[in-house]
Design a protein around this motif. Structure first.
Motif, PDB file in Angstrom:
ATOM      1  N   VAL A  79       3.510  14.271  -9.078  1.00 58.35           N
ATOM      2  CA  VAL A  79       4.650  15.183  -9.167  1.00 58.35           C
ATOM      3  C   VAL A  79       5.137  15.271 -10.609  1.00 58.35           C
ATOM      4  CG1 VAL A  79       7.077  15.493  -8.521  1.00 58.35           C
ATOM      5  CG2 VAL A  79       5.400  14.870  -6.789  1.00 58.35           C
ATOM      6  N   LEU A  80       5.273  14.129 -11.267  1.00 56.75           N
ATOM      7  CA  LEU A  80       5.746  14.119 -12.649  1.00 56.75           C
ATOM      8  C   LEU A  80       4.765  14.827 -13.583  1.00 56.75           C
ATOM      9  CD1 LEU A  80       7.189  10.507 -12.846  1.00 56.75           C
ATOM     10  CD2 LEU A  80       8.473  12.646 -12.770  1.00 56.75           C
ATOM     11  N   GLU A  81       3.487  14.625 -13.349  1.00 49.08           N
ATOM     12  CA  GLU A  81       2.472  15.294 -14.164  1.00 49.08           C
ATOM     13  C   GLU A  81       2.574  16.809 -13.983  1.00 49.08           C
ATOM     14  OE1 GLU A  81      -2.321  15.607 -14.181  1.00 49.08           O
ATOM     15  OE2 GLU A  81      -1.485  13.596 -13.992  1.00 49.08           O
ATOM     16  N   SER A  82       2.745  17.224 -12.754  1.00 46.59           N
ATOM     17  CA  SER A  82       2.889  18.646 -12.452  1.00 46.59           C
ATOM     18  C   SER A  82       4.132  19.220 -13.130  1.00 46.59           C
ATOM     19  CB  SER A  82       2.964  18.837 -10.943  1.00 46.59           C
ATOM     20  OG  SER A  82       3.358  20.135 -10.630  1.00 46.59           O
ATOM     21  N   GLU A  83       5.245  18.517 -13.037  1.00 45.71           N
ATOM     22  CA  GLU A  83       6.493  18.981 -13.658  1.00 45.71           C
ATOM     23  C   GLU A  83       6.363  19.021 -15.174  1.00 45.71           C
ATOM     24  OE1 GLU A  83       9.183  20.279 -12.206  1.00 45.71           O
ATOM     25  OE2 GLU A  83       8.064  20.103 -10.347  1.00 45.71           O
ATOM     26  N   ASN A  84       5.648  18.065 -15.733  1.00 44.12           N
ATOM     27  CA  ASN A  84       5.444  18.044 -17.181  1.00 44.12           C
ATOM     28  C   ASN A  84       4.650  19.268 -17.620  1.00 44.12           C
ATOM     29  OD1 ASN A  84       5.748  16.857 -19.748  1.00 44.12           O
ATOM     30  ND2 ASN A  84       3.639  16.124 -19.643  1.00 44.12           N
ATOM     31  N   LYS A  85       3.654  19.655 -16.848  1.00 45.63           N
ATOM     32  CA  LYS A  85       2.866  20.849 -17.173  1.00 45.63           C
ATOM     33  C   LYS A  85       3.739  22.093 -17.145  1.00 45.63           C
ATOM     34  CE  LYS A  85      -1.606  19.134 -15.610  1.00 45.63           C
ATOM     35  NZ  LYS A  85      -2.674  19.268 -14.624  1.00 45.63           N
ATOM     36  N   VAL A  86       4.634  22.176 -16.165  1.00 46.05           N
ATOM     37  CA  VAL A  86       5.542  23.319 -16.080  1.00 46.05           C
ATOM     38  C   VAL A  86       6.451  23.361 -17.304  1.00 46.05           C
ATOM     39  CG1 VAL A  86       7.476  24.302 -14.784  1.00 46.05           C
ATOM     40  CG2 VAL A  86       5.488  23.428 -13.561  1.00 46.05           C
ATOM     41  N   LEU A  87       6.994  22.209 -17.691  1.00 38.14           N
ATOM     42  CA  LEU A  87       7.863  22.162 -18.870  1.00 38.14           C
ATOM     43  C   LEU A  87       7.116  22.561 -20.140  1.00 38.14           C
ATOM     44  CD1 LEU A  87       9.913  18.917 -18.193  1.00 38.14           C
ATOM     45  CD2 LEU A  87      10.753  21.262 -18.194  1.00 38.14           C
ATOM     46  N   GLU A  88       5.895  22.092 -20.290  1.00 37.64           N
ATOM     47  CA  GLU A  88       5.100  22.457 -21.457  1.00 37.64           C
ATOM     48  C   GLU A  88       4.844  23.961 -21.484  1.00 37.64           C
ATOM     49  OE1 GLU A  88       4.200  20.601 -24.077  1.00 37.64           O
ATOM     50  OE2 GLU A  88       5.354  18.981 -23.168  1.00 37.64           O
ATOM     51  N   SER A  89       4.569  24.526 -20.323  1.00 35.94           N
ATOM     52  CA  SER A  89       4.343  25.962 -20.226  1.00 35.94           C
ATOM     53  C   SER A  89       5.593  26.730 -20.632  1.00 35.94           C
ATOM     54  CB  SER A  89       3.939  26.318 -18.793  1.00 35.94           C
ATOM     55  OG  SER A  89       3.838  27.708 -18.644  1.00 35.94           O
ATOM     56  N   ILE A 141       0.846  -1.201   0.000  1.00 38.47           N
ATOM     57  CA  ILE A 141       0.000   0.000   0.000  1.00 38.47           C
ATOM     58  C   ILE A 141       0.878   1.246   0.000  1.00 38.47           C
ATOM     59  CG2 ILE A 141      -1.621   1.359   1.381  1.00 38.47           C
ATOM     60  CD1 ILE A 141      -2.858  -1.361   2.247  1.00 38.47           C
ATOM     61  N   ALA A 142       1.932   1.222   0.800  1.00 39.45           N
ATOM     62  CA  ALA A 142       2.848   2.368   0.862  1.00 39.45           C
ATOM     63  C   ALA A 142       3.544   2.593  -0.471  1.00 39.45           C
ATOM     64  CB  ALA A 142       3.879   2.149   1.968  1.00 39.45           C
ATOM     65  N   VAL A 143       3.950   1.519  -1.123  1.00 42.65           N
ATOM     66  CA  VAL A 143       4.607   1.641  -2.429  1.00 42.65           C
ATOM     67  C   VAL A 143       3.640   2.226  -3.446  1.00 42.65           C
ATOM     68  CG1 VAL A 143       5.550   0.302  -4.358  1.00 42.65           C
ATOM     69  CG2 VAL A 143       6.325  -0.163  -2.031  1.00 42.65           C
ATOM     70  N   LYS A 144       2.407   1.742  -3.444  1.00 44.14           N
ATOM     71  CA  LYS A 144       1.394   2.248  -4.385  1.00 44.14           C
ATOM     72  C   LYS A 144       1.118   3.728  -4.137  1.00 44.14           C
ATOM     73  CE  LYS A 144      -1.516   1.784  -7.696  1.00 44.14           C
ATOM     74  NZ  LYS A 144      -1.035   1.640  -9.062  1.00 44.14           N
ATOM     75  N   ALA A 145       1.004   4.113  -2.873  1.00 44.64           N
ATOM     76  CA  ALA A 145       0.769   5.520  -2.540  1.00 44.64           C
ATOM     77  C   ALA A 145       1.942   6.378  -3.000  1.00 44.64           C
ATOM     78  CB  ALA A 145       0.556   5.677  -1.038  1.00 44.64           C
ATOM     79  N   SER A 146       3.141   5.867  -2.834  1.00 45.89           N
ATOM     80  CA  SER A 146       4.334   6.592  -3.268  1.00 45.89           C
ATOM     81  C   SER A 146       4.338   6.752  -4.784  1.00 45.89           C
ATOM     82  CB  SER A 146       5.587   5.845  -2.814  1.00 45.89           C
ATOM     83  OG  SER A 146       6.743   6.478  -3.290  1.00 45.89           O
ATOM     84  N   GLU A 147       3.977   5.683  -5.492  1.00 45.60           N
ATOM     85  CA  GLU A 147       3.911   5.747  -6.958  1.00 45.60           C
ATOM     86  C   GLU A 147       2.876   6.769  -7.403  1.00 45.60           C
ATOM     87  OE1 GLU A 147       3.063   1.733  -8.068  1.00 45.60           O
ATOM     88  OE2 GLU A 147       5.164   1.108  -7.898  1.00 45.60           O
ATOM     89  N   MET A 148       1.730   6.774  -6.738  1.00 46.83           N
ATOM     90  CA  MET A 148       0.673   7.718  -7.101  1.00 46.83           C
ATOM     91  C   MET A 148       1.141   9.145  -6.860  1.00 46.83           C
ATOM     92  SD  MET A 148      -2.621   5.636  -5.645  1.00 46.83           S
ATOM     93  CE  MET A 148      -3.790   6.931  -5.962  1.00 46.83           C
ATOM     94  N   HIS A 149       1.845   9.351  -5.756  1.00 45.61           N
ATOM     95  CA  HIS A 149       2.377  10.685  -5.459  1.00 45.61           C
ATOM     96  C   HIS A 149       3.380  11.091  -6.529  1.00 45.61           C
ATOM     97  CE1 HIS A 149       3.906  14.129  -3.303  1.00 45.61           C
ATOM     98  NE2 HIS A 149       5.124  13.636  -3.430  1.00 45.61           N
ATOM     99  N   MET A 150       4.261  10.168  -6.901  1.00 43.18           N
ATOM    100  CA  MET A 150       5.271  10.474  -7.918  1.00 43.18           C
ATOM    101  C   MET A 150       4.602  10.759  -9.261  1.00 43.18           C
ATOM    102  SD  MET A 150       8.157  10.817  -6.609  1.00 43.18           S
ATOM    103  CE  MET A 150       8.998  11.057  -8.140  1.00 43.18           C
ATOM    104  N   ASP A 151       3.549  10.034  -9.587  1.00 46.23           N
ATOM    105  CA  ASP A 151       2.819  10.309 -10.823  1.00 46.23           C
ATOM    106  C   ASP A 151       2.295  11.738 -10.814  1.00 46.23           C
ATOM    107  OD1 ASP A 151       3.294   7.776 -11.785  1.00 46.23           O
ATOM    108  OD2 ASP A 151       1.284   7.008 -11.345  1.00 46.23           O
TER     109      ASP A 151
END
Length: 55
Positions: A34-44, A22-32
């Motif tokens: 974060v990565l989505e957020s960073e991708n939006k910044v890069l696109e901007s 469960i902890a690993v899955k939560a960490s993966e979801m958090h990283m997803d």
């Protein structure tokens, strides 16, 4: 209590593995997120750079 005599080491390990997964899955979801957020910044930034070139 979880570690009473009625519970075996195998059951404890099983519960531990569940919590760990469960902890690993939560960490993966958090990283997803974060990565989505960073991708939006890069696109901007890319869009801003293109606008500057056009000006």
């Amino acid at each position: 209590m979880f570690l009473d005599n009625g519970y075996s080491a195998e059951k404890f390990q099983y519960a531990y593995d569940i919590v760990k997964s469960i902890a690993v899955k939560a960490s993966e979801m958090h990283m997803d997120g974060v990565l989505e957020s960073e991708n939006k910044v890069l696109e901007s930034l890319k869009k801003k750079k293109k606008k500057k070139k056009r000006s």
